[in-house]
Structure formats: C-alpha cells, structure tokens
Design an enzyme around this catalytic site. Structure first.
Site, mmCIF file in Angstrom:
data_model
loop_
_atom_site.group_PDB
_atom_site.id
_atom_site.type_symbol
_atom_site.label_atom_id
_atom_site.label_comp_id
_atom_site.label_asym_id
_atom_site.label_seq_id
_atom_site.Cartn_x
_atom_site.Cartn_y
_atom_site.Cartn_z
ATOM 1 N N HIS A 227 0.851 -1.192 0.000
ATOM 2 C CA HIS A 227 0.000 0.000 0.000
ATOM 3 C C HIS A 227 0.887 1.243 0.000
ATOM 4 O O HIS A 227 2.095 1.152 0.205
ATOM 5 C CB HIS A 227 -0.905 -0.005 1.228
ATOM 6 C CG HIS A 227 -1.987 -1.027 1.158
ATOM 7 N ND1 HIS A 227 -3.112 -0.956 1.944
ATOM 8 C CD2 HIS A 227 -2.141 -2.138 0.391
ATOM 9 C CE1 HIS A 227 -3.910 -1.978 1.670
ATOM 10 N NE2 HIS A 227 -3.336 -2.713 0.740
ATOM 11 N N CYS B 204 -5.997 2.073 5.638
ATOM 12 C CA CYS B 204 -6.738 0.848 5.927
ATOM 13 C C CYS B 204 -6.292 0.324 7.295
ATOM 14 O O CYS B 204 -5.376 0.870 7.911
ATOM 15 C CB CYS B 204 -6.471 -0.195 4.847
ATOM 16 S SG CYS B 204 -4.784 -0.865 4.894
ATOM 17 N N GLU C 241 1.269 3.730 2.117
ATOM 18 C CA GLU C 241 1.981 3.977 3.373
ATOM 19 C C GLU C 241 3.109 2.969 3.569
ATOM 20 O O GLU C 241 4.195 3.322 4.025
ATOM 21 C CB GLU C 241 1.011 3.902 4.559
ATOM 22 C CG GLU C 241 -0.104 4.935 4.517
ATOM 23 C CD GLU C 241 -1.350 4.472 3.790
ATOM 24 O OE1 GLU C 241 -2.401 5.101 3.994
ATOM 25 O OE2 GLU C 241 -1.297 3.492 3.006
ATOM 26 N N ASP D 193 -8.476 -4.244 -3.725
ATOM 27 C CA ASP D 193 -7.513 -3.608 -2.819
ATOM 28 C C ASP D 193 -8.088 -3.449 -1.420
ATOM 29 O O ASP D 193 -7.394 -3.659 -0.428
ATOM 30 C CB ASP D 193 -7.088 -2.245 -3.358
ATOM 31 C CG ASP D 193 -5.963 -1.640 -2.527
ATOM 32 O OD1 ASP D 193 -4.851 -2.172 -2.594
ATOM 33 O OD2 ASP D 193 -6.217 -0.666 -1.814
#
Length: 149
Positions: free
Chosen positions: A56, A83, A58, A146
């Site tokens: 992802h 998330c 981050e 995702d």
C-alpha cells in the site's frame, strides 16, 4: 491542531505520489514521511505494479524510509485514510502525527488511531478526493480487490 505550509507541501507530495501510481496502472494512493520540514521518504501503492498485496502507499513509503529507531517528531502524510493494516503499522511504529488528504472516499480508522495517541488531521485535499472518486467509479473491481471487498 495546526496545519503548516509544510503540511500542505507534503500533502501535495502524497497526492503526486498517488497520481504517479494511477499513471502507471495502480491505485491512486500515495504517502510521504517527514520530520518537520525535512522529507524522509515518499512512496505509492504498488499492489498492481509489483503484484504485492501489502504494498500500500503507506507501506511503500515506510519501506523507502528504511529502518528507523524512532519516529518521534515525524508526520506521515497519506492521500487516503489508512486501511486497518496501515493504521496498525502507524500505531505499531508509534508515528505521532498523521495528515490525511481524503476521508470522503474511504475512512473509518481515524478514531482508532486517535485512541492509540496519534494526532490525526483530516485535510480534505480536493484533488486527492477527486482522483480517488474517479478511480472508484472507473475501476470498481480493482478498488474492491484492494480494499478487501
């Protein structure tokens, strides 16, 4: 909760990272890590590009930052609310401050992060919100993959 000019610059960098991912066929999510006015690293979602389910935005940014003994005094900027996996990493590493560009298209972990002691700032970055809305509309199957739907 003060938003500085540097916050706006690094939030824009997170947006540009998101755009870079979208331009290369990936999900438009980007991130930047800074210590005050100094950029430590940036990155973007590369799940599609590298076939890595946990890469992802981050996570890519934190990987690019390399090993750190502490995240004291740092801020993580992200183009989309993190998330649960990314929120857990923020809490695990004790990153003290998070600036989020978009909580409109996805959100829900902000309160949990605040409960963990993270200062969470919802910037409402118009371009990030529009980019993600367009992506969700145009590529719902990839978005659902995702986000785990």
């Amino acid at each position: 909760m003060t938003i500085t000019d540097w916050d706006r610059r690094f939030a824009e960098l997170a947006f540009l990272e998101a755009k870079k991912s979208a331009d290369n066929g990936g999900l438009p999510i980007g991130s930047a890590l800074a210590a005050g006015e100094r950029l430590i690293a940036s990155g973007h979602n590369q799940r599609v590009q590298k076939g890595d389910p946990i890469l992802h935005g981050e996570m890519d940014c934190l990987r690019n930052a390399g090993r750190r003994k502490t995240y004291r005094g740092m801020t993580l900027y992200t183009s989309l609310s993190p998330c649960l996996m990314c929120a857990g990493t923020i809490a695990q590493f004790k990153i003290p401050r998070l600036v989020i560009n978009d909580t409109v298209n996805f959100g829900g972990n902000e309160g949990w992060l605040r409960d963990k002691g993270v200062e969470v700032i919802d910037l409402q970055h118009t371009d990030s919100i529009a980019l993600m809305a367009r992506f969700i509309r145009d590529q719902p199957a990839l978005w659902n993959e995702d986000i785990g739907e």
